[in-house]
Scaffold this active site. Structure first.
Site, PDB file in Angstrom:
ATOM      1  N   ARG A  21      -4.731  10.691 -25.819  1.00 29.17           N
ATOM      2  CA  ARG A  21      -3.848   9.969 -26.720  1.00 29.17           C
ATOM      3  C   ARG A  21      -4.092   8.463 -26.570  1.00 29.17           C
ATOM      4  O   ARG A  21      -4.382   7.979 -25.485  1.00 29.17           O
ATOM      5  CB  ARG A  21      -2.384  10.289 -26.429  1.00 29.17           C
ATOM      6  CG  ARG A  21      -1.930  11.665 -26.969  1.00 29.17           C
ATOM      7  CD  ARG A  21      -0.452  11.918 -26.714  1.00 29.17           C
ATOM      8  NE  ARG A  21      -0.160  11.986 -25.298  1.00 29.17           N
ATOM      9  CZ  ARG A  21       0.351  11.007 -24.577  1.00 29.17           C
ATOM     10  NH1 ARG A  21       0.699   9.857 -25.146  1.00 29.17           N
ATOM     11  NH2 ARG A  21       0.568  11.165 -23.292  1.00 29.17           N
ATOM     12  N   TYR A  54      -8.793  13.979 -31.271  1.00 25.16           N
ATOM     13  CA  TYR A  54      -8.182  14.519 -30.055  1.00 25.16           C
ATOM     14  C   TYR A  54      -6.767  15.066 -30.312  1.00 25.16           C
ATOM     15  O   TYR A  54      -5.985  14.460 -31.048  1.00 25.16           O
ATOM     16  CB  TYR A  54      -8.120  13.431 -28.954  1.00 25.16           C
ATOM     17  CG  TYR A  54      -7.249  13.854 -27.810  1.00 25.16           C
ATOM     18  CD1 TYR A  54      -7.714  14.782 -26.872  1.00 25.16           C
ATOM     19  CD2 TYR A  54      -5.927  13.423 -27.700  1.00 25.16           C
ATOM     20  CE1 TYR A  54      -6.888  15.237 -25.857  1.00 25.16           C
ATOM     21  CE2 TYR A  54      -5.104  13.874 -26.686  1.00 25.16           C
ATOM     22  CZ  TYR A  54      -5.589  14.778 -25.761  1.00 25.16           C
ATOM     23  OH  TYR A  54      -4.765  15.239 -24.769  1.00 25.16           O
ATOM     24  N   LYS A  97       2.869  16.188 -30.987  1.00 27.26           N
ATOM     25  CA  LYS A  97       3.645  15.029 -30.538  1.00 27.26           C
ATOM     26  C   LYS A  97       4.211  14.229 -31.720  1.00 27.26           C
ATOM     27  O   LYS A  97       5.356  13.782 -31.688  1.00 27.26           O
ATOM     28  CB  LYS A  97       2.802  14.140 -29.622  1.00 27.26           C
ATOM     29  CG  LYS A  97       2.381  14.827 -28.307  1.00 27.26           C
ATOM     30  CD  LYS A  97       3.564  15.334 -27.581  1.00 27.26           C
ATOM     31  CE  LYS A  97       3.405  16.100 -26.303  1.00 27.26           C
ATOM     32  NZ  LYS A  97       2.311  16.024 -25.439  1.00 27.26           N
ATOM     33  N   HIS A 132      10.305  16.361 -24.498  1.00 22.89           N
ATOM     34  CA  HIS A 132       8.986  16.697 -23.931  1.00 22.89           C
ATOM     35  C   HIS A 132       9.212  17.621 -22.729  1.00 22.89           C
ATOM     36  O   HIS A 132       9.037  17.209 -21.583  1.00 22.89           O
ATOM     37  CB  HIS A 132       8.306  15.390 -23.511  1.00 22.89           C
ATOM     38  CG  HIS A 132       6.861  15.496 -23.155  1.00 22.89           C
ATOM     39  ND1 HIS A 132       6.208  14.557 -22.393  1.00 22.89           N
ATOM     40  CD2 HIS A 132       5.912  16.428 -23.465  1.00 22.89           C
ATOM     41  CE1 HIS A 132       4.935  14.892 -22.247  1.00 22.89           C
ATOM     42  NE2 HIS A 132       4.732  16.023 -22.880  1.00 22.89           N
ATOM     43  N   SER A 167       3.172  13.464 -19.189  1.00 20.97           N
ATOM     44  CA  SER A 167       1.905  14.121 -19.467  1.00 20.97           C
ATOM     45  C   SER A 167       1.086  14.277 -18.191  1.00 20.97           C
ATOM     46  O   SER A 167       0.969  13.345 -17.399  1.00 20.97           O
ATOM     47  CB  SER A 167       1.120  13.298 -20.485  1.00 20.97           C
ATOM     48  OG  SER A 167       1.887  13.155 -21.649  1.00 20.97           O
ATOM     49  N   CYS A 187       1.749  16.045 -15.561  1.00 18.63           N
ATOM     50  CA  CYS A 187       2.559  16.005 -14.337  1.00 18.63           C
ATOM     51  C   CYS A 187       3.191  17.352 -14.016  1.00 18.63           C
ATOM     52  O   CYS A 187       4.157  17.423 -13.247  1.00 18.63           O
ATOM     53  CB  CYS A 187       3.617  14.922 -14.434  1.00 18.63           C
ATOM     54  SG  CYS A 187       2.910  13.264 -14.359  1.00 18.63           S
ATOM     55  N   ASP A 199       5.577  22.507 -23.321  1.00 14.93           N
ATOM     56  CA  ASP A 199       5.433  21.080 -23.622  1.00 14.93           C
ATOM     57  C   ASP A 199       6.600  20.470 -24.392  1.00 14.93           C
ATOM     58  O   ASP A 199       6.932  19.326 -24.166  1.00 14.93           O
ATOM     59  CB  ASP A 199       4.123  20.843 -24.401  1.00 14.93           C
ATOM     60  CG  ASP A 199       3.645  19.403 -24.339  1.00 14.93           C
ATOM     61  OD1 ASP A 199       3.546  18.867 -23.225  1.00 14.93           O
ATOM     62  OD2 ASP A 199       3.371  18.810 -25.404  1.00 14.93           O
ATOM     63  N   ARG A 211      -9.054  20.018 -21.980  1.00 14.63           N
ATOM     64  CA  ARG A 211      -7.926  20.880 -22.379  1.00 14.63           C
ATOM     65  C   ARG A 211      -8.377  22.256 -22.826  1.00 14.63           C
ATOM     66  O   ARG A 211      -9.472  22.422 -23.375  1.00 14.63           O
ATOM     67  CB  ARG A 211      -7.190  20.229 -23.558  1.00 14.63           C
ATOM     68  CG  ARG A 211      -6.584  18.860 -23.261  1.00 14.63           C
ATOM     69  CD  ARG A 211      -5.137  18.957 -22.905  1.00 14.63           C
ATOM     70  NE  ARG A 211      -4.615  17.728 -22.322  1.00 14.63           N
ATOM     71  CZ  ARG A 211      -3.348  17.586 -21.964  1.00 14.63           C
ATOM     72  NH1 ARG A 211      -2.483  18.564 -22.146  1.00 14.63           N
ATOM     73  NH2 ARG A 211      -2.936  16.471 -21.411  1.00 14.63           N
TER      74      ARG A 211
HETATM   75  P1  GTP Z   1       0.619  17.732 -20.476  1.00 16.18           P
HETATM   76  O1  GTP Z   1       0.017  18.915 -21.130  1.00 16.18           O
HETATM   77  O2  GTP Z   1      -0.288  16.534 -20.474  1.00 16.18           O
HETATM   78  O3  GTP Z   1       1.961  17.370 -21.024  1.00 16.18           O
HETATM   79  O4  GTP Z   1       0.721  18.043 -18.893  1.00 16.18           O
HETATM   80  P2  GTP Z   1       1.685  19.007 -18.042  1.00 16.18           P
HETATM   81  O5  GTP Z   1       2.944  18.280 -17.725  1.00 16.18           O
HETATM   82  O6  GTP Z   1       1.805  20.322 -18.687  1.00 16.18           O
HETATM   83  O7  GTP Z   1       0.879  19.114 -16.660  1.00 16.18           O
HETATM   84  P3  GTP Z   1       0.094  20.355 -16.029  1.00 16.18           P
HETATM   85  O8  GTP Z   1       0.991  21.486 -15.653  1.00 16.18           O
HETATM   86  O9  GTP Z   1      -1.048  20.672 -16.893  1.00 16.18           O
HETATM   87  O10 GTP Z   1      -0.422  19.701 -14.681  1.00 16.18           O
HETATM   88  C1  GTP Z   1      -1.212  18.537 -14.659  1.00 16.18           C
HETATM   89  C2  GTP Z   1      -1.932  18.399 -13.360  1.00 16.18           C
HETATM   90  O11 GTP Z   1      -1.009  18.382 -12.285  1.00 16.18           O
HETATM   91  C3  GTP Z   1      -2.891  19.557 -13.102  1.00 16.18           C
HETATM   92  O12 GTP Z   1      -4.096  19.071 -12.593  1.00 16.18           O
HETATM   93  C4  GTP Z   1      -2.163  20.394 -12.081  1.00 16.18           C
HETATM   94  O13 GTP Z   1      -3.046  21.085 -11.245  1.00 16.18           O
HETATM   95  C5  GTP Z   1      -1.331  19.369 -11.318  1.00 16.18           C
HETATM   96  N1  GTP Z   1      -0.075  19.967 -10.802  1.00 16.18           N
HETATM   97  C6  GTP Z   1       0.802  20.733 -11.499  1.00 16.18           C
HETATM   98  N2  GTP Z   1       1.816  21.159 -10.707  1.00 16.18           N
HETATM   99  C7  GTP Z   1       1.583  20.639  -9.483  1.00 16.18           C
HETATM  100  C8  GTP Z   1       2.275  20.720  -8.229  1.00 16.18           C
HETATM  101  O14 GTP Z   1       3.307  21.359  -8.092  1.00 16.18           O
HETATM  102  N3  GTP Z   1       1.730  20.032  -7.194  1.00 16.18           N
HETATM  103  C9  GTP Z   1       0.573  19.303  -7.321  1.00 16.18           C
HETATM  104  N4  GTP Z   1       0.117  18.664  -6.266  1.00 16.18           N
HETATM  105  N5  GTP Z   1      -0.116  19.225  -8.482  1.00 16.18           N
HETATM  106  C10 GTP Z   1       0.387  19.875  -9.542  1.00 16.18           C
HETATM  107  C1  SPV Z   2       0.414  15.185 -23.527  1.00 14.33           C
HETATM  108  O1  SPV Z   2      -0.372  14.231 -23.447  1.00 14.33           O
HETATM  109  O2  SPV Z   2       1.606  15.101 -23.161  1.00 14.33           O
HETATM  110  C2  SPV Z   2      -0.057  16.487 -24.024  1.00 14.33           C
HETATM  111  C3  SPV Z   2      -1.368  16.563 -24.621  1.00 14.33           C
HETATM  112  O3  SPV Z   2       0.679  17.449 -23.961  1.00 14.33           O
HETATM  113  S1  SPV Z   2      -1.371  15.913 -26.243  1.00 14.33           S
HETATM  114  O4  SPV Z   2      -1.186  17.014 -27.173  1.00 14.33           O
HETATM  115  O5  SPV Z   2      -2.669  15.319 -26.460  1.00 14.33           O
HETATM  116  O6  SPV Z   2      -0.317  14.963 -26.404  1.00 14.33           O
HETATM  117 MN    MN Z   3       2.633  16.990 -23.026  1.00 13.39          MN
END
Ligand code: GTP
Ligand code: SPV
Ligand code: MN
Length: 604
Positions: free
Chosen positions: A79, A218, A227, A247, A269, A271, A294, A387
């Site tokens: 983004r 993207y 979003k 979110h 994002s 996290c 999400d 992704r």
């Molecule tokens: P968006 O799709 O961008 O909104 O991200 P998200 O909030 O869905 O994050 P996602 O679950 O994909 O995790 C993002 C990164 O954080 C990945 O590389 C995970 O492996 C890492 N991660 C997720 N949960 C944990 C956790 O409990 N501990 C640690 N250390 N890392 C984590």
């Molecule tokens: C984020 O960035 O929070 C995502 C991926 O979930 S995107 O759809 O690119 O915003």
């Molecule tokens: Mn997201």
């Protein structure tokens, strides 16, 4: 070419006049070679994925059914927040956290970019619905795009095509979403695998319920139902209509006693939302099912409880770090096939790989930059924001009620961020207003999900900083008001978590992933009235003995350090919160100012 002669334009499967007029206007402006009205069929998927393979955009995977590898332009991977605008009529309505430009001026600028921008390409018209098709008031949109990648991604991420168009009738309201990659083709000019422009605009016109996106292919910039619609535009609608567009993931937690709680959680994002949504609990007898990873739309039900619906139809998840140990349910979902992988590595035998996919990488890979990679290479194989895009319905732990238009009643809201210091593993808020304060002051280290520096701590209120479609102060007030209008006893309890606190040597203090179930369990115990906690300056925090740590081999000192409320760290945090609140200005709700003063008083 005049619009009248553009093939396909007149083959519209609708008599919705405003839709027809708008599509014609866009075609006249962007001058595509032809127009296709998308039906969302398996045949359409087949045709377009074949076309993408022929164009070199996609590589069909041998090892995953009906799935594709894709590498973007290296400059179009995330983004673009600095190119994202809220074009409200009044600048004050965009507030201090959004880029703003006058809508008339923005349209003048973008119209020149769109002029002829689809030349040599096909213009696709995608009718879609965010949230269940069976909703009392379906949330409709139409995306016009010149990108086949967008069309097939929308097949996964939204309910689209004929089944959505059936809800339009003659005059239903819908959000107009215009997207062009901004790469017109001259006659005979060969296309590139990932067309895009160096100039990018991601623009929301909240009063007109309209989105204009230009120059990027993207996800969050180009799949406009996500979003742009479901957060930026929907947050404006939600404020007016008295609901919340957030979110947040949505999960269903069942205890060993078969008690069910639904939890919504907002983390910025990259996290941890997807990972928590698909959690495989490490503690016996507990079960997690997924409803969304999400976005959550939350409305009060007739019983006074807050009900959440996931507007999406798929997961657009971060690939790196996703593996059998961290997120086996995501892996199982991807093994079903029907997925698109963008900016990960390609194996020689036609599979995908990324950092964390398996313990040992294959000897040779093609990286996301289409370069050779061997075990001797020290570059990443995959972009950190690479992704996967995969249907929610094929996740093995998707809850059966995920498509229920009434949504599910939320027992707890979690806010969380990525902080190496200060923020303990979990805090329970004192009440709704204090919970809103925790959300409003949420902070996190930036990640690769947006372009720009990674690892910088910034305030990311409710994990919505890039997604609030109006003034952040009004948004906080809306959250405060949401609590006032409700029966307090029926409101979700608000918690604040941090899976990412680190020890002096930089290691994570808390093991995270499946072990996060222990924190969910404590939260449920608090909700049900039998969990214990210390009443600290920042809220209710469990001692290590209040958490179920059975079978966990993390050293107890680490757990204690993860839970610690360190007064020096909090003293250092206060000026940062004050600075943040100062940027909100006059519209900061007085109740949040009061919360800050009360926190300072308790810390003193
Ligand atoms: P968006 O799709 O961008 O909104 O991200 P998200 O909030 O869905 O994050 P996602 O679950 O994909 O995790 C993002 C990164 O954080 C990945 O590389 C995970 O492996 C890492 N991660 C997720 N949960 C944990 C956790 O409990 N501990 C640690 N250390 N890392 C984590
Ligand atoms: C984020 O960035 O929070 C995502 C991926 O979930 S995107 O759809 O690119 O915003
Ligand atoms: Mn997201």
């Amino acid at each position: 070419m005049t619009a009248a002669t553009i093939p396909g334009l007149d083959q519209a499967p609708t008599t919705h006049q405003r839709l027809l007029t708008w599509v014609r206007q866009v075609a006249e402006l962007t001058t595509p070679e032809k127009v296709v009205w998308c039906d969302g069929s398996a045949e359409e998927w087949r045709t377009l994925t074949d076309k993408l393979v022929d164009a070199g955009t996609f590589v069909r995977l041998e090892k995953k059914f009906n799935s594709f590898w894709c590498a973007s332009d290296p400059n179009d991977v995330a983004r673009v927040e600095e190119r994202t605008f809220i074009c409200s009529r009044d600048e004050a309505d965009a507030g201090p956290t959004n880029n703003w430009m006058d809508p008339v001026d923005m349209k003048v600028v973008m119209t020149e970019h769109y002029r002829g921008s689809m030349a040599g390409r096909t213009m696709y018209v995608i009718p879609f619905c965010m949230g269940p098709l069976t909703a009392e008031k379906p949330m409709l949109g139409v995306e016009i795009t010149d990108s086949e990648y967008v069309v097939v991604s929308m097949h996964i991420m939204t309910r689209m095509g004929t089944k959505a168009l059936a809800l339009f009738g003659e005059d239903a309201e819908f959000v107009r979403c215009l997207h062009s990659v901004g790469a017109p083709l001259k006659p005979g000019q060969k296309d590139v695998p990932w067309p895009c422009d160096t100039t990018k605009y991601i623009t929301q016109f909240p009063e007109e319920r309209m989105i204009w996106s230009y120059g990027s292919g993207y996800g969050g910039n180009a799949l406009l139902g996500k979003k742009c619609y479901s957060l930026r535009i929907a947050s404006v609608i939600a404020r007016q209509e008295g609901w919340l567009a957030e979110h947040m993931l949505i999960l269903k937690l069942t205890s060993p006693e078969q008690r069910v709680h639904y939890i919504a959680a907002a983390f910025p994002s990259s996290c941890g939302k997807t990972n928590l949504a698909m959690l495989e609990p490490s503690i016996p007898g507990w079960k997690v099912e997924t409803l969304g990873d999400d976005i959550a739309w939350m409305r009060f039900g007739e019983d006074g409880r807050l009900y959440a619906v996931n507007p999406e139809n798929g997961f657009f998840g971060v690939a790196p770090g996703t593996g059998w140990k961290t997120n086996p349910n995501a892996m199982r979902t991807l093994y079903q096939g029907n997925s698109i992988f963008t900016n990960v590595a390609l194996t020689d035998d036609g599979d995908v790989w990324w950092e964390g996919y398996s313990e040992a990488p294959p000897d040779h890979l093609t990286t996301w930059k289409r370069e050779h990679w061997t075990l001797a290479s020290d570059e990443f194989t995959s972009h950190p924001n690479s992704r996967y895009c995969t249907p929610i319905a094929q996740c093995p732990i998707t809850a059966p009620e995920w498509d229920d238009p009434n949504g599910v009643p939320i027992s707890a809201i979690f806010f969380g961020g990525r902080r190496a210091t200060t923020i303990p593993l979990v805090v329970e808020s004192r009440d709704w207003q204090h919970g809103v304060f925790l959300g409003a002051t949420l902070s996190s280290e930036t990640t690769a999900a947006a372009t720009g520096q990674v690892g910088v701590v910034r305030r990311d209120p409710m994990a919505m900083l890039p997604f609030i479609g109006y003034h952040a102060g009004d948004y906080f007030q809306h959250w405060i008001d949401t609590g006032k209008h409700a029966d307090t006893a029926k409101l979700p309890k608000i918690f604040y978590v941090n899976w990412f606190r680190r020890g002096e040597d930089g290691r994570f203090l808390w093991p995270g992933f499946s072990e996060n179930a222990r924190v969910l369990k404590w939260a449920i115990e608090r909700i049900e009235g039998h969990g214990t906690a210390f009443h600290t300056a920042i809220g209710y925090v469990p001692g290590a003995s209040a958490l179920d740590l059975d079978g966990l081999d993390t050293p107890i000192e680490d757990i204690q350090a993860a839970l610690k409320v360190d007064h020096d760290e909090w003293q250092a945090e206060i000026p940062l919160i004050e600075q943040w609140f100062a940027t909100i200005g006059d519209k900061l709700p007085s109740s949040l100012h009061d919360e800050l003063e009360a926190l300072k008083h308790r810390l003193a």
